[in-house]
Scaffold this active site. Structure first.
Site, PDB file in Angstrom:
ATOM      1  N   ASP A 204       0.851  -1.187   0.000  1.00 40.21           N
ATOM      2  CA  ASP A 204       0.000   0.000   0.000  1.00 40.21           C
ATOM      3  C   ASP A 204       0.896   1.250   0.000  1.00 40.21           C
ATOM      4  O   ASP A 204       1.866   1.302  -0.736  1.00 40.21           O
ATOM      5  CB  ASP A 204      -0.971  -0.047   1.194  1.00 40.21           C
ATOM      6  CG  ASP A 204      -2.147   0.893   1.042  1.00 40.21           C
ATOM      7  OD1 ASP A 204      -3.174   0.477   0.472  1.00 40.21           O
ATOM      8  OD2 ASP A 204      -2.046   2.041   1.504  1.00 40.21           O
ATOM      9  N   TYR A 338      -2.988  10.704   1.410  1.00 45.13           N
ATOM     10  CA  TYR A 338      -3.589  10.783   0.073  1.00 45.13           C
ATOM     11  C   TYR A 338      -3.499  12.209  -0.475  1.00 45.13           C
ATOM     12  O   TYR A 338      -3.189  12.425  -1.651  1.00 45.13           O
ATOM     13  CB  TYR A 338      -5.051  10.348   0.126  1.00 45.13           C
ATOM     14  CG  TYR A 338      -5.240   8.875   0.367  1.00 45.13           C
ATOM     15  CD1 TYR A 338      -5.393   7.988  -0.698  1.00 45.13           C
ATOM     16  CD2 TYR A 338      -5.266   8.360   1.654  1.00 45.13           C
ATOM     17  CE1 TYR A 338      -5.559   6.633  -0.477  1.00 45.13           C
ATOM     18  CE2 TYR A 338      -5.425   7.002   1.884  1.00 45.13           C
ATOM     19  CZ  TYR A 338      -5.572   6.143   0.821  1.00 45.13           C
ATOM     20  OH  TYR A 338      -5.727   4.800   1.041  1.00 45.13           O
ATOM     21  N   HIS A 395      -5.222  -7.821   0.169  1.00 41.58           N
ATOM     22  CA  HIS A 395      -4.511  -6.553   0.250  1.00 41.58           C
ATOM     23  C   HIS A 395      -3.635  -6.431   1.492  1.00 41.58           C
ATOM     24  O   HIS A 395      -2.700  -5.630   1.516  1.00 41.58           O
ATOM     25  CB  HIS A 395      -5.537  -5.411   0.241  1.00 41.58           C
ATOM     26  CG  HIS A 395      -4.941  -4.051   0.102  1.00 41.58           C
ATOM     27  ND1 HIS A 395      -4.429  -3.582  -1.085  1.00 41.58           N
ATOM     28  CD2 HIS A 395      -4.773  -3.043   1.003  1.00 41.58           C
ATOM     29  CE1 HIS A 395      -3.979  -2.340  -0.917  1.00 41.58           C
ATOM     30  NE2 HIS A 395      -4.172  -2.001   0.342  1.00 41.58           N
TER      31      HIS A 395
END
Length: 417
Positions: A204, A338, A395
């Site tokens: 990630d 982000y 994930h």
């Protein structure tokens, strides 16, 4: 944060635990750290108990519109009745936690040393909505002596940090990128802990940090294992344009997972990348809201058989993750990653570039991840020496399939010089 601040006691702790390599401890104010979040538990439970939920959702009762009400109510009941943060905290404090001050950031990390004198220093990076918790199942086994597929003996000194803004690491200032984090953690490894060379693992957002060291600090970061790459995956049309064909059913399934995520599962990415304050402040004092926002990702991005061996991603583990976010008040600051790393720039990049290093690169794919990079694509960005594709996991492989991830990371030992 609670920490021990007496230098003499700190030195005694280092001697007794043999937990931190020789480095400039005083310069970086390195201190043992104890997790102590119990004071926030009564409010958390009160907020969970007092959150009003609808009796039913008639239009979309299943999970096609997001997390189902039935699932949410089941999690809440377990949170209130069976989940015990005090027990979880006690378990986590069995590891050697430290904090260091680097570039005015308080950086939290676990440091567990192998008993083997030739152990490879290894730093493991999580992403969002992850935390250092997702590597807990790996730590002990990675410190133990084992054999690689080529018969070489390998063990690791394991370092697991919290990224800036996550859990016990302080939030950085504006415009902080994953490359800035790479610089800080290179300092941790080389100057604070005193390692001349080390290996990295990332998934990630942690992939971006690990890549920043692998590419930018290539004299010290001498091997890398990735479960994702810091480049935006390619669509089927883009793969075809590069003459990359996916023949195996597993590969085709994984590519479709990415296509589906792009179409219906990436709304959170847009929200946190453009208006992180909006969602962060809404969820800040809302544990049930955090369960919806984060828990849905753990459910949807993981293997449907999560919680059954070899997965350790149980509902209790998800509640531990959400509790850590709420009790450390990090839901807002963690989301800034982000906003500070725009897509196509320092975030997941559009243009594939090759790492400026000859160091070995290893890659693991897991069937139910929502991003996929075939071998032919991974080969374009580094000295790929190992590529494995697993039909179990998702994930969060440190929780979804820890034995496979451990085995793959150990293969660093086959190529370490």
């Amino acid at each position: 944060m609670k920490s021990i601040s007496f230098p003499f006691l700190y030195l005694c702790t280092l001697t007794a635990a043999s937990s931190v390599a020789s480095g400039n401890h005083g310069l970086y104010d390195v201190r043992p750290f104890t997790i102590s979040l119990s004071d926030g538990v009564p409010r958390m439970l009160e907020r969970i108990r007092d959150t009003e939920l609808p009796d039913a959702i008639s239009q979309y009762p299943g999970n096609e519109a997001g997390i189902s009400l039935e699932t949410l109510k089941a999690f809440r009941n377990q949170w209130l009745v069976d989940f015990d943060w005090f027990k979880e905290e006690e378990s986590l404090n069995r590891y050697h936690h430290f904090t260091a001050k680097i570039e005015n950031l308080d950086v939290h990390f676990i440091h567990e040393k192998s008993n083997e004198p030739d152990a490879i220093p290894l730093i493991l990076y999580h992403g969002w909505p992850g935390s250092f918790l997702e590597f807990i199942p790996l730590i002990k086994k990675l410190t133990q002596k084992a054999k690689t597929s080529t018969g070489k003996h390998v063990s690791f000194d394991v370092i697991v940090p919290s990224l800036p803004g996550f859990a016990f690491s302080s939030a950085p200032g504006a415009n902080w990128t994953v490359d800035d984090s790479a610089r800080v953690f290179n300092t941790l490894m080389t100057k604070v802990l005193g390692y001349k060379a080390y290996a990295v693992h990332g998934t990630d957002w942690g992939t971006g940090v690990a890549w920043g060291q692998f590419d930018g600090f290539n004299t010290s970061a001498r091997a890398a294992h990735f479960a994702m790459l810091p480049f935006l995956p390619l669509t089927p049309e883009q793969l075809e344009a590069q003459n990359i064909t996916l023949n195996a059913p597993l590969e085709q399934f994984e590519e479709q997972r990415y296509v589906d995520w792009s179409a219906t599962g990436s709304g959170y990415f847009i929200e946190e990348g453009s208006k992180p304050n909006d969602i962060g402040l809404v969820l800040y004092d809302n544990p049930m809201g955090q369960l919806v926002w984060i828990g849905e990702k753990y459910i949807e991005w993981s293997d449907p058989k999560a919680g059954t061996s070899p997965s350790v991603l149980t509902h209790n583990e998800i509640l531990r993750i959400i509790s850590l976010y709420y009790l450390t008040k990090s839901i807002l600051t963690s989301g800034y990653i982000y906003f500070q790393n725009p897509l196509g720039q320092t975030g997941f990049r559009y243009n594939y570039t090759r790492a400026r290093t000859d160091a070995p690169m290893l890659f693991s794919a897991f069937k139910y991840n929502v991003h996929y990079w075939p071998r032919a694509l991974a080969e374009t960005v580094g000295n790929l020496v190992l590529y494995r594709n697993h039909d179990f996991g998702g994930h969060f492989p440190g929780l979804d399939n820890p034995p496979a991830l451990i085995e793959d990371i150990r293969e660093i030992g086959s190529y370490w010089e």
